[in-house]
Design an enzyme around this catalytic site. Structure first.
Site, PDB file in Angstrom:
ATOM      1  N   HIS A   1      41.259 -55.479   4.927  1.00  0.00           N
ATOM      2  CA  HIS A   1      41.065 -55.212   3.496  1.00  0.00           C
ATOM      3  C   HIS A   1      40.051 -54.076   3.306  1.00  0.00           C
ATOM      4  O   HIS A   1      40.204 -53.231   2.426  1.00  0.00           O
ATOM      5  CB  HIS A   1      40.514 -56.453   2.781  1.00  0.00           C
ATOM      6  CG  HIS A   1      41.450 -57.611   2.741  1.00  0.00           C
ATOM      7  ND1 HIS A   1      41.161 -58.815   3.342  1.00  0.00           N
ATOM      8  CD2 HIS A   1      42.672 -57.759   2.175  1.00  0.00           C
ATOM      9  CE1 HIS A   1      42.158 -59.661   3.132  1.00  0.00           C
ATOM     10  NE2 HIS A   1      43.091 -59.048   2.445  1.00  0.00           N
TER      11      HIS A   1
ATOM     12  N   SER B   1      43.663 -61.011   9.732  1.00  0.00           N
ATOM     13  CA  SER B   1      44.336 -61.770   8.679  1.00  0.00           C
ATOM     14  C   SER B   1      43.354 -62.803   8.146  1.00  0.00           C
ATOM     15  O   SER B   1      42.531 -63.333   8.910  1.00  0.00           O
ATOM     16  CB  SER B   1      45.547 -62.492   9.292  1.00  0.00           C
ATOM     17  OG  SER B   1      45.984 -63.521   8.434  1.00  0.00           O
TER      18      SER B   1
END
Ligand code: PAF
Length: 258
Positions: free
Chosen positions: A34, A182
């Protein structure tokens, strides 16, 4: 950095924004993958908007939704440090005033790969992404290629509905042992985390898909699918952590099969 929960006040704020807006939609539990998307937006756009919304309509398994990691305080620190301008934290009633009567349905690719065992998953994803894009009206929206099928479907949706936004795909960020970053990695037990490295390593092996499936099963993973499409090999496995299971996905450039 402004944190906005109320979509009405976001819409007022949005009307006053100038320059190019970069948008990173997430479900929180931010990791370096991210961060790379946010960095790309901060570098390319005048204003960066992050949304954190755990979208219930894309979860077909209630346990998966209940166990989804929530690290909001940490996420906000990460966003602040990266130079994010706005963080949106919408609520279900604001995102789905229609009670999910209106849906964006793709009838082909969304039923394959991850869609074949997760009915309705991509309808939930496409619907929420359409709503978020309409709310943020960004010049560019950033998606990670770890979720390659999602990235392709979102790109296709935007083209299909003539939406005025560039969908930017960013490379998968990996741990040193190759495991794709993840939010779900946080749910792996210590042993399962060590074993999970074998997933990416096996996907890269120069053998056909059937051999990869057999090898992953021999390591003790439950194999959802391993399929090569064009020049990519896609895979999904379920890792047993004793009390619970964790579903992992990945994709790699397909190599010559020996
Ligand atoms: O990739 C995700 O985290 C989600 O599918 C997304 C794009 C934020 C939609 O809920």
């Amino acid at each position: 950095m402004k944190v906005i929960e109320d979509l009405q006040s976001w819409r007022e704020t949005r009307r006053g924004l100038q320059g190019s807006i970069g948008f990173v939609p997430t479900m929180g539990a931010l990791h370096d993958g991210h961060a790379a998307l946010l960095q790309a937006s901060v570098e390319s756009d005048d204003v960066t908007v992050l949304s954190i919304y755990v979208n219930p309509t894309q979860f077909n398994d209630p346990n998966d939704l209940a166990n989804y990691p929530d690290t909001l305080d940490e996420d906000l620190k990460v966003a602040q440090a990266l130079g994010v301008d706005y963080v949106l934290l919408p609520r279900y009633a604001d995102i789905y005033p229609d009670g999910y009567r209106y849906q964006v349905v793709e009838n082909q690719f969304s039923n394959e790969l991850c869609g074949s065992n997760r009915p309705g998953h991509f309808t939930g994803v496409l619907t929420v992404v359409m709503k978020l894009l309409n709310l943020v009206r960004p010049r560019r929206a950033y998606f990670g290629k770890k979720d390659y099928q999602q990235y392709m479907l979102v790109r296709d949706m935007v083209e299909t509905f003539f939406m005025d936004v560039d969908i930017v795909g960013c490379e998968t960020v990996r741990e040193c042992d190759g495991l794709a970053m993840s939010s779900r990695n946080k749910l792996l037990s210590k042993d399962a985390r060590r074993e999970a490295a074998k997933f990416n390593q096996t996907l890269r092996a120069p053998v056909d898909d059937a051999h990869v499936r057999a090898q992953l099963a021999a390591f003790g993973f439950q194999v959802d699918y391993v399929e090569t499409r064009g020049n990519r090999r896609f895979g999904a496995i379920v890792v047993d952590c004793g009390e619970h299971t964790v579903r992992l996905i990945d994709n790699v450039e397909a190599c010559e099969v020996a």
